[in-house]
Write a protein that holds these residues in place. Structure first.
Motif, PDB file in Angstrom:
ATOM      1  N   LEU A 216      -4.367 -11.046   2.701  1.00  0.00           N
ATOM      2  CA  LEU A 216      -4.196 -10.731   1.171  1.00  0.00           C
ATOM      3  C   LEU A 216      -2.850 -10.084   1.167  1.00  0.00           C
ATOM      4  N   GLY A 217      -1.785 -10.141   2.282  1.00  0.00           N
ATOM      5  CA  GLY A 217      -0.530  -9.799   1.791  1.00  0.00           C
ATOM      6  C   GLY A 217       0.014  -8.626   2.595  1.00  0.00           C
TER       7      GLY A 217
ATOM      8  N   LYS B 107       7.578 -10.116   6.384  1.00  0.00           N
ATOM      9  CA  LYS B 107       7.267  -9.051   5.405  1.00  0.00           C
ATOM     10  C   LYS B 107       7.367  -9.698   3.881  1.00  0.00           C
TER      11      LYS B 107
ATOM     12  N   LEU C  70      -0.132 -18.407   5.609  1.00  0.00           N
ATOM     13  CA  LEU C  70      -0.792 -17.718   6.632  1.00  0.00           C
ATOM     14  C   LEU C  70      -0.347 -18.124   7.996  1.00  0.00           C
TER      15      LEU C  70
ATOM     16  N   LYS D  18      -4.315  -2.729  -3.897  1.00  0.00           N
ATOM     17  CA  LYS D  18      -4.243  -1.577  -3.322  1.00  0.00           C
ATOM     18  C   LYS D  18      -2.893  -1.971  -2.142  1.00  0.00           C
ATOM     19  N   ILE D  19      -3.082  -3.067  -1.554  1.00  0.00           N
ATOM     20  CA  ILE D  19      -2.089  -3.661  -0.686  1.00  0.00           C
ATOM     21  C   ILE D  19      -0.787  -3.743  -1.458  1.00  0.00           C
ATOM     22  N   ALA D  20      -0.619  -4.113  -2.750  1.00  0.00           N
ATOM     23  CA  ALA D  20       0.759  -4.088  -3.448  1.00  0.00           C
ATOM     24  C   ALA D  20       1.334  -2.797  -3.927  1.00  0.00           C
ATOM     25  N   GLY D  21       0.273  -1.911  -3.718  1.00  0.00           N
ATOM     26  CA  GLY D  21       0.762  -0.313  -4.052  1.00  0.00           C
ATOM     27  C   GLY D  21       0.531  -0.060  -5.574  1.00  0.00           C
TER      28      GLY D  21
ATOM     29  N   MET E 245       0.884  -1.004   0.115  1.00  0.00           N
ATOM     30  CA  MET E 245       0.041  -0.061   0.036  1.00  0.00           C
ATOM     31  C   MET E 245       0.878   1.157   0.060  1.00  0.00           C
ATOM     32  N   ASN E 246       0.632   2.262  -0.797  1.00  0.00           N
ATOM     33  CA  ASN E 246       1.639   3.282  -1.028  1.00  0.00           C
ATOM     34  C   ASN E 246       1.132   4.264  -0.206  1.00  0.00           C
TER      35      ASN E 246
ATOM     36  N   ARG F 164       2.478 -13.979  -0.492  1.00  0.00           N
ATOM     37  CA  ARG F 164       1.021 -14.068  -0.468  1.00  0.00           C
ATOM     38  C   ARG F 164       0.390 -13.106  -1.526  1.00  0.00           C
ATOM     39  N   ASN F 165       0.695 -11.951  -1.502  1.00  0.00           N
ATOM     40  CA  ASN F 165       0.060 -11.086  -2.167  1.00  0.00           C
ATOM     41  C   ASN F 165       0.187 -11.164  -3.535  1.00  0.00           C
TER      42      ASN F 165
ATOM     43  N   LEU G  75      -8.592  -4.546  -3.651  1.00  0.00           N
ATOM     44  CA  LEU G  75      -7.919  -4.474  -2.336  1.00  0.00           C
ATOM     45  C   LEU G  75      -6.408  -5.034  -2.463  1.00  0.00           C
ATOM     46  N   PRO G  76      -6.359  -6.296  -3.089  1.00  0.00           N
ATOM     47  CA  PRO G  76      -5.123  -6.883  -2.918  1.00  0.00           C
ATOM     48  C   PRO G  76      -4.167  -6.029  -4.006  1.00  0.00           C
TER      49      PRO G  76
ATOM     50  N   PHE H 104      -7.385 -15.758  -2.748  1.00  0.00           N
ATOM     51  CA  PHE H 104      -8.020 -16.633  -1.603  1.00  0.00           C
ATOM     52  C   PHE H 104      -9.555 -16.302  -1.759  1.00  0.00           C
TER      53      PHE H 104
ATOM     54  N   SER I 109       4.308 -12.051   3.385  1.00  0.00           N
ATOM     55  CA  SER I 109       3.023 -11.234   3.116  1.00  0.00           C
ATOM     56  C   SER I 109       3.293 -10.833   1.578  1.00  0.00           C
ATOM     57  N   ARG I 110       4.554 -10.377   1.113  1.00  0.00           N
ATOM     58  CA  ARG I 110       4.556 -10.052  -0.469  1.00  0.00           C
ATOM     59  C   ARG I 110       4.356 -11.323  -1.321  1.00  0.00           C
TER      60      ARG I 110
END
Lengths: 435, 263
Positions: free
Chosen positions: A339-340, B79, B58, B113-116, A1-2, B85-86, B110-111, B91, B82-83
């Motif tokens: 979700l990471g 970390k 997980l 967004k989490i990944a940036g 997330m940025n 998984r993303n 959402l995934p 899932f 997590s990456r």
């Protein structure tokens, strides 16, 4: 997330339960508002005092009083003093107060760095006659030594050695028959007019002196500028007339003297030490106003202290709100982690929510503080306190406001760390099972 | 079906200690190959959810190794996990876990967004995923306004958005009626066939399990049977096989299996 998404998400999250966020923000607002108001008040009054000092800036003056005066004022160290019959020679008593004698004035004049000494004398003149021939009672004359602190609406300060005078702007109507309200008279119109001042000597014999109006003064909070202000020369002449008439030579005695000093900033300590050796005390205007500013600063700090206590209470509100939020959003946190999303980012998201609350609270609070301060200042200085020229009760201090906002944001962030670390520590599996 | 995308070696998971000790997994060694569809079947308490959590990174095993694309992940930093998984996993949950305050599109992206990923790209890919699942017209709806089947489709769209190599589905049809279940199953196996996504389904639904190429049947923390071959007669999946084949052992250290593992 940025960072942008983190901030926007945090902002959106705070808007989810609007009432709860609003109440938390409100607590912050109260603290921020109070801080903005108190610091602005301190800044405003200090600015006003600074303005008064600035008037003296080029004058390089030092006020000299008999040493006893100072000791009475700073009684902390002095016990009863032994009577010394010889010591009385240099200073005299009047109304129970120690006075400066001619001898003292000469002593002061002889100190290195002092160019000129003017004893402060109180003159009571009878009347002031306008060019039209109208006479007005002169209950009070300004002290020439105060001329530097005088706020001028027009013209300039009376020249030391010329027979000049300034009049307060409230007197302007006396010079213009067309109007009763002094606000309607252009202050520049009276400059250059010549007035006569009537004064009686010890025997009650009246005589007059002529003086030229060179300036129009505004009354300051200290009262300076509220009465006609003669030049030093005019004042001395008036004083000479006032004290003449008796056969007996009277010993001169002065409460205070004003000494002009060369390069006050550099010689201040030396001259004060020299005066102390002579049993005299010297105070610069900054010393005098420094006391006032010290009091203002203390009051500001005390008030700000209360505001900080309010902020401390508000920070617990943030902790509470976010803890509830973390609890409610356990499954959401679990999902994000599954979700990471890293624990660090989860921490970042929740502490950012605290920061968002802090930002909202500080901006609203500081903004409201500034608005109320400025409106209140305009209303007070324009209404009940309008006769005090140049009075500033509230000043916007941009650095101070930035500091307040930064402080609140830091406090909010710190308050957010506890809930945020709780959120970050959640195990995704447990969190997703949470009902 | 070449290299194993996921492999495990002597996977053990123990909860609690002392008399409260519970061995959820008792040393599992198996492989899941790229493009395979695998069902993990078993009764509740058999350890199938625990196994999925370990495979999906997980949770960390008490001992043993999970390797993703030949790389052991147990030693990686949280970390990094997590990456992975993303980026690697999708899932699909029984309970959907959609955020009710957000729109369908926001939930699906959402995934990313989490990944940036930037917002414009997010929305583009989100709409693409929703179109594939014929949900594009619901993109701006709130997630709460959807039926169960629609919710699960949104869930699948979310799982697909980062082009995962492995899709984990935990009882994907558990909350759906049979007609809707049929549709969701078709979608999942369609994706598996057409895009070659590795599918790992945890279920106790024999019909769903039967559609997978391989079934790992679990009981008491062990794989007691392994069946291959797509879609046998649904009745052919035995709940308790009489002869349990031993799981393959590949570890260097011999793994002492506990008798009567449950304390």
């Amino acid at each position: 997330m940025n960072v942008v998404d983190l901030t926007l998400t945090a902002f959106a999250n705070t808007l989810r339960s609007k009432l709860r966020t609003a109440l938390t923000v409100l607590a912050i607002v109260i603290g921020a508002f109070t801080l903005a108001l108190t610091t602005g008040l301190g800044a405003g009054i200090n600015q006003y005092v600074d303005d008064m000092v600035a008037g003296f800036g080029e004058e390089d003056q030092i006020y000299v009083m008999p040493g006893g005066d100072m000791e009475a004022g700073q009684a902390a160290t002095s016990g009863p003093q032994e009577y010394d019959p010889d010591a009385g020679g240099s200073s005299e008593q009047m109304w129970g107060q120690q006075m400066l004698s001619e001898e003292d004035i000469e002593t002061i004049e002889s100190i290195d760095g002092i160019t000129n000494v003017d004893p402060i004398v109180f003159v009571t003149a009878d009347y002031l006659e306008t060019p039209d021939g109208d006479q007005y009672a002169l209950n009070e004359l300004g002290l020439p030594a105060d001329a530097g602190a005088m706020e001028l609406a027009a013209g300039e300060r009376p020249d030391r050695d010329a027979m000049e005078i300034t009049v307060p702007e409230t007197w302007l109507a006396a010079f213009d028959d067309s109007t009763e309200a002094y606000e309607d008279v252009d202050p520049n119109s009276v400059l250059g007019e010549t007035v006569e001042i009537g004064i009686s000597n010890m025997l009650g014999e009246q005589s007059t002196l002529e003086a030229e109006i060179v300036g129009v003064s505004e009354q300051a909070i200290s009262g300076i500028g509220g009465a006609p202000m003669p030049s030093q020369a005019l004042n001395q002449e008036l004083y000479d007339i006032q004290t003449s008439g008796l056969e007996v030579e009277q010993e001169e005695a002065y409460i205070q003297a004003v000494a002009d000093v060369e390069n006050l900033a550099e010689n201040e300590a030396e001259i004060k030490a020299a005066l102390q050796e002579e049993g005299l005390a010297g105070m610069t205007l900054e010393d005098l106003l420094g006391v006032i500013q010290g009091i203002i600063d203390t009051v500001t700090w005390v008030l700000s202290g209360f505001a900080l206590i309010a902020l401390l209470a508000a920070s617990f509100g943030i902790v509470n709100t976010l803890l509830m939020s973390v609890q409610e959003r356990t499954r959401e946190i679990g999902l994000m982690k599954a979700l990471g999303m890293s624990s660090g980012k989860v921490f970042g998201l929740f502490s950012m929510e605290a920061v968002v609350i802090g930002v909202m609270g500080s901006i609203i609070g500081a903004g409201a503080g500034v608005i109320v301060g400025l409106v209140g200042n305009a209303w007070l200085t324009g209404g009940p306190l309008s006769n005090v020229a140049g009075l500033v009760l509230y000043a916007v201090d941009p650095l101070g406001l930035l500091g307040i906002c930064a402080l609140i944001i830091v406090i909010a962030f710190l308050a957010g760390t506890l809930p945020a670390s709780r959120a970050a520590k959640k195990d995704p599996i447990e969190a997703l099972r949470y009902e | 079906m070449s290299s194993p995308v996921l492999e495990t070696e002597n996977l053990v998971k123990v909860y609690g200690r002392g008399p409260a000790r519970f061995d959820a997994l008792k040393g599992l060694t198996f492989e899941i190959h790229q493009g395979e569809s695998v069902a993990i079947v078993g009764k509740s308490g058999s350890g199938k959810s625990t196994l999925m959590h370990l495979l999906a990174l997980l949770d960390a095993p008490s001992s043993g190794v999970v390797a993703l694309e030949g790389r052991p992940v147990t030693a990686l930093k949280p970390k990094e996990v997590s990456r992975l998984r993303n980026e690697t996993f999708g899932f699909v949950f029984q309970q959907f876990f959609l955020n009710p305050n957000q729109t369908v599109l926001e939930n699906v992206t959402l995934p990313l967004k989490i990944a940036g990923v930037s917002k414009s790209e997010r929305n583009q890919r989100g709409m693409d995923a929703l179109e594939q699942l014929e949900m594009a017209d619901k993109a701006t709806n709130k997630a709460t306004d959807l039926s169960g089947g629609q919710k699960q489709r949104v869930c699948i769209a979310r799982a697909l958005i980062n082009n995962p190599s492995v899709l984990f589905a935990d009882e994907p049809t558990g909350n759906l009626d049979s007609a809707t279940s049929e549709t969701v199953e078709e979608i999942l196996f369609g994706l598996h066939r057409e895009r070659g996504i590795t599918l790992v389904v945890v279920t106790h639904d024999d019909d769903l399990a039967a559609k997978c190429q391989r079934r790992l049947i679990m009981q008491d923390g062990m794989i007691v049977a392994e069946e291959t071959g797509a879609a046998p007669a649904s009745a052919a999946a035995p709940q308790v096989p009489t002869a349990a084949p031993q799981p393959r052992r590949r570890g260097l250290l011999p793994f002492g299996r506990r008798k009567g593992g449950r304390a």
